[in-house]
Scaffold this motif. Structure first.
Motif, PDB file in Angstrom:
ATOM      1  N   LEU A  57     -13.520 136.085 -47.316  1.00  0.00           N
ATOM      2  CA  LEU A  57     -14.726 136.531 -47.991  1.00  0.00           C
ATOM      3  C   LEU A  57     -14.403 137.520 -49.106  1.00  0.00           C
ATOM      4  N   GLU A  58     -13.446 138.413 -48.823  1.00  0.00           N
ATOM      5  CA  GLU A  58     -13.072 139.396 -49.838  1.00  0.00           C
ATOM      6  C   GLU A  58     -12.482 138.705 -51.075  1.00  0.00           C
ATOM      7  N   SER A  59     -11.629 137.711 -50.846  1.00  0.00           N
ATOM      8  CA  SER A  59     -11.004 137.031 -51.992  1.00  0.00           C
ATOM      9  C   SER A  59     -12.028 136.182 -52.752  1.00  0.00           C
ATOM     10  N   TYR A  60     -12.985 135.626 -52.037  1.00  0.00           N
ATOM     11  CA  TYR A  60     -13.976 134.784 -52.694  1.00  0.00           C
ATOM     12  C   TYR A  60     -14.931 135.603 -53.547  1.00  0.00           C
ATOM     13  N   LEU A  61     -15.266 136.806 -53.073  1.00  0.00           N
ATOM     14  CA  LEU A  61     -16.233 137.645 -53.791  1.00  0.00           C
ATOM     15  C   LEU A  61     -15.562 138.622 -54.747  1.00  0.00           C
ATOM     16  N   ALA A  62     -14.273 138.507 -54.902  1.00  0.00           N
ATOM     17  CA  ALA A  62     -13.545 139.429 -55.783  1.00  0.00           C
ATOM     18  C   ALA A  62     -14.089 139.363 -57.201  1.00  0.00           C
ATOM     19  N   GLY A  63     -14.371 140.544 -57.751  1.00  0.00           N
ATOM     20  CA  GLY A  63     -14.902 140.618 -59.109  1.00  0.00           C
ATOM     21  C   GLY A  63     -16.407 140.599 -59.171  1.00  0.00           C
ATOM     22  N   ALA A  64     -17.073 140.262 -58.076  1.00  0.00           N
ATOM     23  CA  ALA A  64     -18.539 140.257 -58.055  1.00  0.00           C
ATOM     24  C   ALA A  64     -19.007 141.601 -57.507  1.00  0.00           C
ATOM     25  N   ASP A  65     -19.282 142.527 -58.385  1.00  0.00           N
ATOM     26  CA  ASP A  65     -19.593 143.883 -57.964  1.00  0.00           C
ATOM     27  C   ASP A  65     -21.079 144.104 -57.694  1.00  0.00           C
ATOM     28  N   GLN A  66     -21.913 143.351 -58.366  1.00  0.00           N
ATOM     29  CA  GLN A  66     -23.354 143.526 -58.201  1.00  0.00           C
ATOM     30  C   GLN A  66     -23.856 142.724 -57.010  1.00  0.00           C
ATOM     31  N   LYS A  67     -24.868 143.257 -56.362  1.00  0.00           N
ATOM     32  CA  LYS A  67     -25.417 142.596 -55.177  1.00  0.00           C
ATOM     33  C   LYS A  67     -25.957 141.215 -55.507  1.00  0.00           C
ATOM     34  N   GLY A  68     -26.663 141.133 -56.628  1.00  0.00           N
ATOM     35  CA  GLY A  68     -27.226 139.840 -57.018  1.00  0.00           C
ATOM     36  C   GLY A  68     -26.151 138.823 -57.335  1.00  0.00           C
ATOM     37  N   GLU A  69     -25.094 139.282 -57.987  1.00  0.00           N
ATOM     38  CA  GLU A  69     -23.996 138.377 -58.337  1.00  0.00           C
ATOM     39  C   GLU A  69     -23.320 137.843 -57.077  1.00  0.00           C
ATOM     40  N   ARG A  70     -23.129 138.707 -56.097  1.00  0.00           N
ATOM     41  CA  ARG A  70     -22.499 138.293 -54.829  1.00  0.00           C
ATOM     42  C   ARG A  70     -23.386 137.277 -54.102  1.00  0.00           C
ATOM     43  N   ALA A  71     -24.700 137.502 -54.149  1.00  0.00           N
ATOM     44  CA  ALA A  71     -25.617 136.568 -53.486  1.00  0.00           C
ATOM     45  C   ALA A  71     -25.575 135.198 -54.147  1.00  0.00           C
ATOM     46  N   ASN A  72     -25.554 135.186 -55.469  1.00  0.00           N
ATOM     47  CA  ASN A  72     -25.494 133.904 -56.191  1.00  0.00           C
ATOM     48  C   ASN A  72     -24.198 133.156 -55.894  1.00  0.00           C
ATOM     49  N   ARG A  73     -23.098 133.913 -55.822  1.00  0.00           N
ATOM     50  CA  ARG A  73     -21.821 133.269 -55.541  1.00  0.00           C
ATOM     51  C   ARG A  73     -21.817 132.660 -54.139  1.00  0.00           C
ATOM     52  N   LEU A  74     -22.429 133.320 -53.211  1.00  0.00           N
ATOM     53  CA  LEU A  74     -22.514 132.780 -51.845  1.00  0.00           C
ATOM     54  C   LEU A  74     -23.411 131.535 -51.788  1.00  0.00           C
ATOM     55  N   LYS A  75     -24.489 131.537 -52.593  1.00  0.00           N
ATOM     56  CA  LYS A  75     -25.344 130.355 -52.667  1.00  0.00           C
ATOM     57  C   LYS A  75     -24.575 129.165 -53.229  1.00  0.00           C
ATOM     58  N   ASP A  76     -23.768 129.429 -54.273  1.00  0.00           N
ATOM     59  CA  ASP A  76     -22.957 128.352 -54.854  1.00  0.00           C
ATOM     60  C   ASP A  76     -21.990 127.793 -53.824  1.00  0.00           C
ATOM     61  N   LEU A  77     -21.376 128.684 -53.029  1.00  0.00           N
ATOM     62  CA  LEU A  77     -20.436 128.232 -51.996  1.00  0.00           C
ATOM     63  C   LEU A  77     -21.151 127.375 -50.955  1.00  0.00           C
ATOM     64  N   GLN A  78     -22.331 127.804 -50.566  1.00  0.00           N
ATOM     65  CA  GLN A  78     -23.096 127.040 -49.578  1.00  0.00           C
ATOM     66  C   GLN A  78     -23.393 125.634 -50.092  1.00  0.00           C
ATOM     67  N   LYS A  79     -23.737 125.525 -51.370  1.00  0.00           N
ATOM     68  CA  LYS A  79     -24.028 124.211 -51.964  1.00  0.00           C
ATOM     69  C   LYS A  79     -22.782 123.329 -51.983  1.00  0.00           C
ATOM     70  N   LEU A  80     -21.642 123.916 -52.366  1.00  0.00           N
ATOM     71  CA  LEU A  80     -20.387 123.159 -52.407  1.00  0.00           C
ATOM     72  C   LEU A  80     -19.967 122.675 -51.031  1.00  0.00           C
ATOM     73  N   LEU A  81     -20.142 123.543 -50.049  1.00  0.00           N
ATOM     74  CA  LEU A  81     -19.776 123.168 -48.682  1.00  0.00           C
ATOM     75  C   LEU A  81     -20.649 122.025 -48.164  1.00  0.00           C
ATOM     76  N   ALA A  82     -21.916 122.034 -48.560  1.00  0.00           N
ATOM     77  CA  ALA A  82     -22.813 120.955 -48.125  1.00  0.00           C
ATOM     78  C   ALA A  82     -22.426 119.640 -48.802  1.00  0.00           C
ATOM     79  N   GLU A  83     -22.089 119.730 -50.085  1.00  0.00           N
ATOM     80  CA  GLU A  83     -21.692 118.502 -50.803  1.00  0.00           C
ATOM     81  C   GLU A  83     -20.408 117.929 -50.210  1.00  0.00           C
ATOM     82  N   ALA A  84     -19.501 118.823 -49.758  1.00  0.00           N
ATOM     83  CA  ALA A  84     -18.244 118.362 -49.174  1.00  0.00           C
ATOM     84  C   ALA A  84     -18.389 117.991 -47.701  1.00  0.00           C
ATOM     85  N   ARG A  85     -19.606 118.202 -47.171  1.00  0.00           N
ATOM     86  CA  ARG A  85     -19.894 117.906 -45.758  1.00  0.00           C
ATOM     87  C   ARG A  85     -18.964 118.672 -44.828  1.00  0.00           C
ATOM     88  N   ILE A  86     -18.685 119.915 -45.208  1.00  0.00           N
ATOM     89  CA  ILE A  86     -17.839 120.787 -44.381  1.00  0.00           C
ATOM     90  C   ILE A  86     -18.691 121.561 -43.390  1.00  0.00           C
TER      91      ILE A  86
END
Length: 490
Positions: free
Chosen positions: A460-489
């Motif tokens: 999680l730390e490596s994935y969110l590296a560079g995302a200092d703002q709360k909103g930016e971190r939330a958006n990055r996590l949403k993007d990850l969730q979408k990618l994981l669903a597309e990959a059926r992981i």
């Protein structure tokens, strides 16, 4: 629109004339053209002109044995397969042709035809009191035939008719011009004189289809011969059912010919054949029916053979790429022989010894090799190969991919390799999203490797590296969730 090409026999049988009026129908005129074409077409004459001119009828009668041969041909074609003696049919045809000659002479003697000009055209076309439609049509065609008498060649005759009829499109009287133009275009020499030729047979077929369907744009007409633009212009505004049927018939005959459609590489020639079949299909029916399908299938069978397959496989650097291309071709081509060849070709490639050493090119990246096998498995699974063949090949490819993953330790290296945990995870996610792994145990292994990476303490730390703002971190996590669903992981 009756555009089905007919043999001489079929054309004659479609017009077993039993009355003088039968000769003037489209089917009757086509039969006359088939029987007397050896005399008519070298003289730049059409059946309509002969039927509406005493001079032309005499010319035919006095041209050696041409009239006799035409009657004998028509009679023999018409009685073929019947119990009617050919001599009886010959006698009947002579009776009818004699009646045509005497009737034509009487009509034209009573009112000799006059040359038609743009100035006299309205009077020629005007309907007279009490005049029957058939009589009016005869009178107009007789006048136009007289007008064409001194025109030399198909193009000159067409040009005269196009000039006189250009302002009549949409009027009932234009039907006469449609009939006469159709007969000029029916012989191949007439079509070429008026329309010219394209660089390839394929281009000719497509242009004829566009003209017959009414989709050809006048501005696309060639500059030479000049008559081509006149034909394009007429077809753009007038119904012209007889002319469109003749153009469609020419397209069908060219499609059934043996000359190559294009001058492009063989793979593009195959694509053209496949696309042409679609282009020639109207309302689910292929123009020309079974004969056209057989001719196009025969072209594909010639294109797909041991002598040509290497030309089609240019650029395919491994057995896997060759099999993939064969499977993809199988999904587009038609004809029993072509389909069977591709099935045999693919199974023989997959049946060679030490397949694992040649199925993918060792010089390619591991990512490319894995993806190629995944793509090949999917293509085979969706193919229309025979069920047992499809199952055997798909199982074989799945095993080959599994062995490749074991031999190269692809997933293990991604789990324990260099780089951040998130970077390594994204590589696995991308492969899963792209369908690189065969569904089943191989894909399950990849998804498990991804989940294991996500469980790492530093993920999680490596994935969110560079995302200092709360909103930016939330958006990055949403993007990850979408990618994981597309990959059926997850």
């Amino acid at each position: 629109m009756d555009d089905e090409p007919r043999s001489d026999v079929d054309a004659a049988k479609a017009a077993v004339c039993e009355a003088v009026s039968d000769f003037y129908t489209p089917a009757g005129r086509q039969a006359v053209g088939r029987a007397a074409g050896g005399f008519l077409y070298p003289q730049y004459l059409t059946p309509l002109e002969v039927l509406h001119s005493v001079d032309r009828q005499r010319q035919l009668a006095n041209a050696g044995t041409n009239a006799m041969q035409a009657v004998q041909k028509a009679a023999s074609w018409q009685v073929r397969g019947t119990s009617v003696p050919v001599s009886e049919r010959i006698r009947r045809l002579w009776e009818l042709t004699d009646a045509i000659q005497s009737g034509t002479a009487a009509r034209l003697e009573a009112e000799p035809p006059q040359p038609v000009t743009l100035a006299t055209l309205p009077d020629t076309l005007a309907r007279r009191a009490g005049e029957a439609d058939a009589d009016r049509r005869f009178r107009i065609i007789a006048a136009l035939t007289h007008t064409l008498a001194d025109r030399q060649g198909w193009a000159a005759k067409f040009a005269t008719l196009a000039e006189l009829g250009s302002g009549l499109a949409g009027l009932e009287a234009f039907n006469v011009f449609d009939s006469m133009i159709a007969e000029i275009l029916r012989p191949a020499a007439g079509l070429e004189a008026v329309l010219g030729r394209m660089d390839t047979i394929g281009e000719d077929v497509l242009r004829l289809l566009d003209l017959s369907d009414g989709t050809a744009k006048p501005e696309s007409a060639p500059a030479s011969p000049p008559t081509a633009r006149a034909l394009f212009d007429l077809l753009a505004v007038a119904a012209m059912p007889e002319t469109r049927a003749v153009l469609s018939e020419h397209a069908i005959l060219l499609a059934r010919s043996n000359e190559k459609f294009t001058r492009k590489p063989l793979s593009e020639e195959i694509t053209f054949i496949v696309d042409l079949r679609k282009r020639m299909t109207r309302d689910g029916t292929l123009r020309g029916g079974a004969d056209t399908l057989e001719a196009l299938s025969r072209r594909l069978a010639r294109a797909l053979s041991d002598q040509t397959i290497d030309m089609i496989m240019v650029g395919a650097n491994s057995v896997g790429e060759r099999v993939l291309r064969a499977v993809q071709l199988h999904g587009t081509v038609f004809g029993e022989e072509a389909l069977r060849y591709l099935e045999t070709y693919a199974t023989e490639l997959m049946g060679q010894p030490k397949l694992e050493t040649v199925i993918v090119a060792e010089g390619d990246s591991l990512r490319h090799r894995v993806k190629l096998l995944g793509k090949l498995h999917l293509a085979i699974a969706k193919s229309e190969f025979p069920a047992k063949t499809k199952e055997r090949l798909a199982t074989q490819v799945e095993r080959l991919q599994s062995d490749l993953m074991d031999r190269t330790r692809l997933l293990e290296k991604l789990e324990s390799g260099t780089g951040s945990t998130s970077d390594r995870l994204m590589k696995v996610i991308d492969l899963c999203r792209e369908g690189a792994f065969v569904d089943g145990p191989n894909a399950d292994r990849a998804r498990k490797a991804a989940r294991d990476l996500m469980k790492r303490n530093d993920f999680l730390e490596s994935y969110l590296a560079g995302a200092d703002q709360k909103g930016e971190r939330a958006n990055r996590l949403k993007d990850l969730q979408k990618l994981l669903a597309e990959a059926r992981i997850v």
